[in-house]
Design a protein around this motif. Structure first.
Motif, short mmCIF file in Angstrom:
data_model
loop_
_atom_site.label_atom_id
_atom_site.label_comp_id
_atom_site.label_asym_id
_atom_site.label_seq_id
_atom_site.Cartn_x
_atom_site.Cartn_y
_atom_site.Cartn_z
N ALA A 80 -15.65 27.82 6.29
CA ALA A 80 -14.72 27.67 6.69
C ALA A 80 -15.38 27.02 7.82
O ALA A 80 -14.12 26.30 9.00
N THR A 81 -16.03 26.87 8.98
CA THR A 81 -16.88 26.51 10.08
C THR A 81 -16.54 24.93 9.45
O THR A 81 -16.20 24.67 10.41
N ASP A 109 -14.69 23.58 7.93
CA ASP A 109 -13.14 23.21 8.00
C ASP A 109 -12.42 22.92 9.09
O ASP A 109 -11.47 22.31 9.44
N GLN A 110 -12.48 23.71 9.63
CA GLN A 110 -12.13 24.20 11.42
C GLN A 110 -12.70 22.23 12.56
O GLN A 110 -11.81 22.59 12.67
N SER A 157 -11.12 19.66 11.07
CA SER A 157 -9.42 19.97 11.48
C SER A 157 -9.25 19.64 12.98
O SER A 157 -8.50 19.12 13.26
N ALA A 158 -10.42 20.09 13.55
CA ALA A 158 -10.37 19.75 15.05
C ALA A 158 -10.33 18.18 15.39
O ALA A 158 -9.55 17.68 16.64
#
Length: 95
Positions: free
Chosen positions: A84-85, A87-88, A91-92
């Motif tokens: 999840a980290t 992916d964030q 995406s940033a």
């Protein structure tokens, strides 16, 4: 010898009021105009943003403390959390 009537001050007042009216009419017919260039607007925005950045602390201690506590928890660092980290972060950056 007696002087019964002096009418000087009222005539002077009338003359001054007539002069004042014509001068005020000339001044009021002009309107002030201010024109601000796009460059000046951009410089004002940059100044404001710089001022805000100087007043904002670089490190938010409460968030750092929260992250430290989460990292110390052995259950927090799982494959799901790491994915999840990642992916964030991607995406940033728009990836």
């Amino acid at each position: 010898m007696t002087i019964d009537k002096i009418s000087g001050p009222s005539q002077i007042t009338d003359l001054q009021s007539m002069k004042g009216n014509s001068a005020s009419q000339r001044v009021s017919s002009f309107a002030d105009v201010i024109s601000v260039s796009d460059e000046a607007k951009e410089m004002a925005d940059a100044y404001y943003l710089n001022k805000v950045s100087e007043e904002t602390p670089d490190v938010r201690a409460e968030l750092v403390e929260q992250v430290k506590l989460k990292i110390k928890d052995p259950n927090y660092l799982s494959e799901a959390t790491i994915a999840a980290t990642a992916d964030q972060i991607l995406s940033a950056y728009g990836l």
